[in-house]
Motif scaffolding. Structure first.
Motif, PDB file in Angstrom:
ATOM      1  N   ARG A  48       0.523  -1.431  -0.256  1.00  0.00           N
ATOM      2  CA  ARG A  48       0.011  -0.018   0.017  1.00  0.00           C
ATOM      3  C   ARG A  48       0.875   1.375   0.003  1.00  0.00           C
ATOM      4  O   ARG A  48       0.749   2.042  -0.752  1.00  0.00           O
ATOM      5  N   GLU A  49       1.961   1.327   0.728  1.00  0.00           N
ATOM      6  CA  GLU A  49       2.843   2.534   1.003  1.00  0.00           C
ATOM      7  C   GLU A  49       3.445   2.910  -0.460  1.00  0.00           C
ATOM      8  O   GLU A  49       3.892   3.995  -0.671  1.00  0.00           O
ATOM      9  N   PHE A  50       3.551   1.964  -1.382  1.00  0.00           N
ATOM     10  CA  PHE A  50       4.157   2.158  -2.617  1.00  0.00           C
ATOM     11  C   PHE A  50       3.423   2.480  -3.521  1.00  0.00           C
ATOM     12  O   PHE A  50       3.680   2.735  -4.864  1.00  0.00           O
ATOM     13  N   GLY A  51       2.026   2.200  -3.365  1.00  0.00           N
ATOM     14  CA  GLY A  51       0.889   2.535  -4.262  1.00  0.00           C
ATOM     15  C   GLY A  51       0.767   1.551  -5.534  1.00  0.00           C
ATOM     16  O   GLY A  51       0.197   1.851  -6.549  1.00  0.00           O
ATOM     17  N   GLY A  52       1.467   0.579  -5.268  1.00  0.00           N
ATOM     18  CA  GLY A  52       1.451  -0.529  -5.999  1.00  0.00           C
ATOM     19  C   GLY A  52       2.016  -1.968  -5.668  1.00  0.00           C
ATOM     20  O   GLY A  52       2.902  -1.726  -4.775  1.00  0.00           O
ATOM     21  N   VAL A  53       1.932  -3.085  -6.553  1.00  0.00           N
ATOM     22  CA  VAL A  53       2.903  -4.247  -5.941  1.00  0.00           C
ATOM     23  C   VAL A  53       4.379  -4.289  -6.163  1.00  0.00           C
ATOM     24  O   VAL A  53       4.477  -3.887  -7.361  1.00  0.00           O
ATOM     25  N   VAL A  54       5.181  -4.342  -5.523  1.00  0.00           N
ATOM     26  CA  VAL A  54       6.619  -3.918  -5.684  1.00  0.00           C
ATOM     27  C   VAL A  54       7.204  -5.524  -5.741  1.00  0.00           C
ATOM     28  O   VAL A  54       7.145  -6.324  -4.751  1.00  0.00           O
ATOM     29  N   GLY A  61      -8.437  -2.531 -14.039  1.00  0.00           N
ATOM     30  CA  GLY A  61      -7.974  -2.456 -12.309  1.00  0.00           C
ATOM     31  C   GLY A  61      -6.831  -1.612 -12.398  1.00  0.00           C
ATOM     32  O   GLY A  61      -6.787  -0.807 -11.538  1.00  0.00           O
ATOM     33  N   GLU A  62      -5.846  -1.698 -13.220  1.00  0.00           N
ATOM     34  CA  GLU A  62      -4.761  -0.671 -13.350  1.00  0.00           C
ATOM     35  C   GLU A  62      -5.063   0.654 -13.512  1.00  0.00           C
ATOM     36  O   GLU A  62      -4.507   1.462 -12.795  1.00  0.00           O
ATOM     37  N   ALA A  63      -6.132   0.843 -14.339  1.00  0.00           N
ATOM     38  CA  ALA A  63      -6.639   2.244 -14.527  1.00  0.00           C
ATOM     39  C   ALA A  63      -7.291   2.700 -13.214  1.00  0.00           C
ATOM     40  O   ALA A  63      -7.153   3.913 -12.781  1.00  0.00           O
ATOM     41  N   PHE A  64      -7.980   1.891 -12.526  1.00  0.00           N
ATOM     42  CA  PHE A  64      -8.603   2.325 -11.340  1.00  0.00           C
ATOM     43  C   PHE A  64      -7.591   2.715 -10.402  1.00  0.00           C
ATOM     44  O   PHE A  64      -7.517   3.621  -9.469  1.00  0.00           O
ATOM     45  N   ASP A  65      -6.380   1.812  -9.972  1.00  0.00           N
ATOM     46  CA  ASP A  65      -5.539   2.182  -9.406  1.00  0.00           C
ATOM     47  C   ASP A  65      -4.618   3.477  -9.460  1.00  0.00           C
ATOM     48  O   ASP A  65      -4.475   4.137  -8.695  1.00  0.00           O
ATOM     49  N   LYS A  66      -4.435   3.663 -10.733  1.00  0.00           N
ATOM     50  CA  LYS A  66      -3.634   4.876 -11.063  1.00  0.00           C
ATOM     51  C   LYS A  66      -4.526   6.079 -10.943  1.00  0.00           C
ATOM     52  O   LYS A  66      -4.037   7.079 -10.722  1.00  0.00           O
ATOM     53  N   PRO A 107      -5.705  -0.199  -2.953  1.00  0.00           N
ATOM     54  CA  PRO A 107      -5.819  -0.313  -4.006  1.00  0.00           C
ATOM     55  C   PRO A 107      -7.040   0.568  -4.655  1.00  0.00           C
ATOM     56  O   PRO A 107      -7.930   0.883  -3.962  1.00  0.00           O
ATOM     57  N   GLY A 108      -7.118   1.102  -5.923  1.00  0.00           N
ATOM     58  CA  GLY A 108      -8.045   1.999  -6.217  1.00  0.00           C
ATOM     59  C   GLY A 108      -9.283   1.496  -6.218  1.00  0.00           C
ATOM     60  O   GLY A 108     -10.487   2.542  -6.195  1.00  0.00           O
ATOM     61  N   GLY A 109      -9.500   0.507  -6.920  1.00  0.00           N
ATOM     62  CA  GLY A 109     -11.178  -0.099  -7.066  1.00  0.00           C
ATOM     63  C   GLY A 109     -11.931   0.093  -6.130  1.00  0.00           C
ATOM     64  O   GLY A 109     -13.004   1.132  -6.242  1.00  0.00           O
ATOM     65  N   PRO A 110     -11.638  -0.563  -4.889  1.00  0.00           N
ATOM     66  CA  PRO A 110     -12.765  -0.514  -3.939  1.00  0.00           C
ATOM     67  C   PRO A 110     -12.804   1.145  -3.315  1.00  0.00           C
ATOM     68  O   PRO A 110     -13.949   1.574  -2.870  1.00  0.00           O
ATOM     69  N   LEU A 169      -8.505   7.137 -21.295  1.00  0.00           N
ATOM     70  CA  LEU A 169      -9.324   7.658 -20.250  1.00  0.00           C
ATOM     71  C   LEU A 169      -8.503   8.221 -19.033  1.00  0.00           C
ATOM     72  O   LEU A 169      -8.872   9.475 -18.450  1.00  0.00           O
ATOM     73  N   LYS A 170      -7.438   7.452 -18.784  1.00  0.00           N
ATOM     74  CA  LYS A 170      -6.701   8.068 -17.602  1.00  0.00           C
ATOM     75  C   LYS A 170      -6.000   9.500 -17.719  1.00  0.00           C
ATOM     76  O   LYS A 170      -6.214  10.232 -17.271  1.00  0.00           O
ATOM     77  N   THR A 171      -5.603   9.584 -19.230  1.00  0.00           N
ATOM     78  CA  THR A 171      -5.146  10.970 -19.482  1.00  0.00           C
ATOM     79  C   THR A 171      -6.192  12.056 -19.352  1.00  0.00           C
ATOM     80  O   THR A 171      -6.111  13.166 -19.053  1.00  0.00           O
TER      81      THR A 171
END
Ligand code: KG4
Ligand code: ZN
Length: 351
Positions: free
Chosen positions: A37-43, A163-168, A178-181, A214-216
């Motif tokens: 979580r603290e890195f904002g994505g999976v390391v 899901g990646e778009a939700f997270d970003k 994670p962004g989705g929920p 969409l992200k942009t």
């Protein structure tokens, strides 16, 4: 047949015992979400280290909860790919060691096929052929599932996964991971329609997806809202654009953006999923993967599907996110069709 499933392709360490491909005797999932979580994505490097610490305990726990001795296991299914290589290797090495020690067959399983087979764990009335939409942090793919050994990829994302778009987008809006929920929660109770983002590749016969535009568009909208510019103008870097204090002050505007974003993703998934079911004359559309937990998606897919005489089949949320019961279910189907692997198989980051 008693099959042990093992899943370590991303950030969940999971093991499960499934009887005859349909009865879950145990389903243990240890999530690393808090660590990443603290890195904002999976390391990836961190994820594989955590898998190696957890895997033996998770397998032991799965056997214990199923009330099964290792010697009673008749076969092992393990995720072979696609996924993070270091992570996959942990599961594969564990599975191979056990298969060798117990003298039982092993099956390397395609992670996305396993997601599709999660539906068969819940709905034993589901028969082939059907179409399936796997929509997760790493994938947005449409499959024509003609039979256990005949699964055709018929559409996929050309850039980001949904899901990646939700997270970003959640990161950009300063909402966390994670962004989705989180986005789903922010969008709750907001009427969509005041803001509309573009939908990509909506032309009549396309079954592919694209979410980077969409992200942009979300980025541009937030830049306009706060009169700021993304650092280095790089849409890909996606740091939070404004301070948490300003975000809190503009909470309502942020919620409107989150809602419009979710609407755009949901509409795209609904249109393409149902189009795929129509194209292959399937009365059922399996929708699985982490994003399938989204209630707006479930509601809209059910409403539009009913209109077209197509039933969306959503596995229970626990079986939508990464788990090992789906791996055991997929392996059971492969074993029943006489498919096994020799101990020489490797991990596949792409498959
Ligand atoms: O299938 P999954 O657990 O892991 C893989 O990527 O394989 O999916 C995780 C993804 C994340 O991107 C997360 O933000 C998304 O699923 N997700 C959701 C929801 N719950 C999880 N997206 C939208 N709405 C949700 N409720
Ligand atoms: Zn997955």
């Amino acid at each position: 047949m008693l099959v042990l499933g093992i899943e370590t392709s991303c950030d969940e360490t999971a093991a499960s015992v499934v009887r005859d491909g349909t009865r879950i005797l145990s389903d243990v999932v240890v999530s690393q979400m808090e660590i990443h979580r603290e890195f904002g994505g999976v390391v990836p490097e961190l994820a594989s280290r955590k898998h190696i610490q957890a895997i033996s305990l998770v397998v032991e726990e799965a056997l214990e909860r199923a009330n099964i001795a290792p010697e009673q296991i008749e076969a092992i299914g393990v995720t072979r790919g696609p996924g993070l290589i270091g992570c996959l290797l942990v599961g594969i090495a564990t599975a191979k060691g056990m298969a060798l020690a117990l003298g039982i067959p092993i099956c390397g399983v395609h992670h996305l096929h396993a997601h599709l087979f999660a539906a068969l764990l819940d709905r034993t009335d589901l028969t082939f052929p059907f179409v399936g939409l796997v929509v997760s942090g790493g994938h947005t793919s449409l499959f024509h599932v003609k039979g256990p050994l005949d699964i055709e990829l018929v559409g996929k994302t050309r850039d980001d996964a949904a899901g990646e778009a939700f997270d970003k987008v959640a990161k950009l809006l300063g909402l966390g991971y994670p962004g989705g929920p989180i986005i789903e929660e922010e969008a709750r109770g907001i009427e969509p329609g005041t803001l509309r983002f573009p939908r990509a590749l909506m032309e009549k016969d396309s079954l592919d997806f694209s979410f980077s535009g969409l992200k942009t568009a979300v980025l541009k909208s937030v830049e306009g809202l706060f009169d700021v510019k993304q650092r280095n103008d790089r849409a890909g870097s996606f740091h939070p654009l404004v301070s948490p204090v300003r975000l809190q002050e503009a909470r309502n505007e942020i919620r409107v953006v989150a809602t419009a974003f979710q609407e755009a993703v949901v509409e795209t998934l609904v249109v393409k999923g149902l189009r795929c079911a129509e194209k292959y004359a399937s009365e059922k559309l399996v929708v699985c993967g982490g994003v399938a937990a989204n209630r707006a998606l479930r509601e809209r897919m059910t409403k539009e599907g009913t209109r077209l005489g197509i039933e969306p089949v959503f596995p229970p949320i626990r079986l939508c996110t990464d788990n090992a019961a789906m791996v055991a279910a997929r392996a059971s189907a492969l074993l029943a069709a006489g498919e096994t692997d020799d101990l020489g198989f490797g991990a596949l980051s792409r498959w």
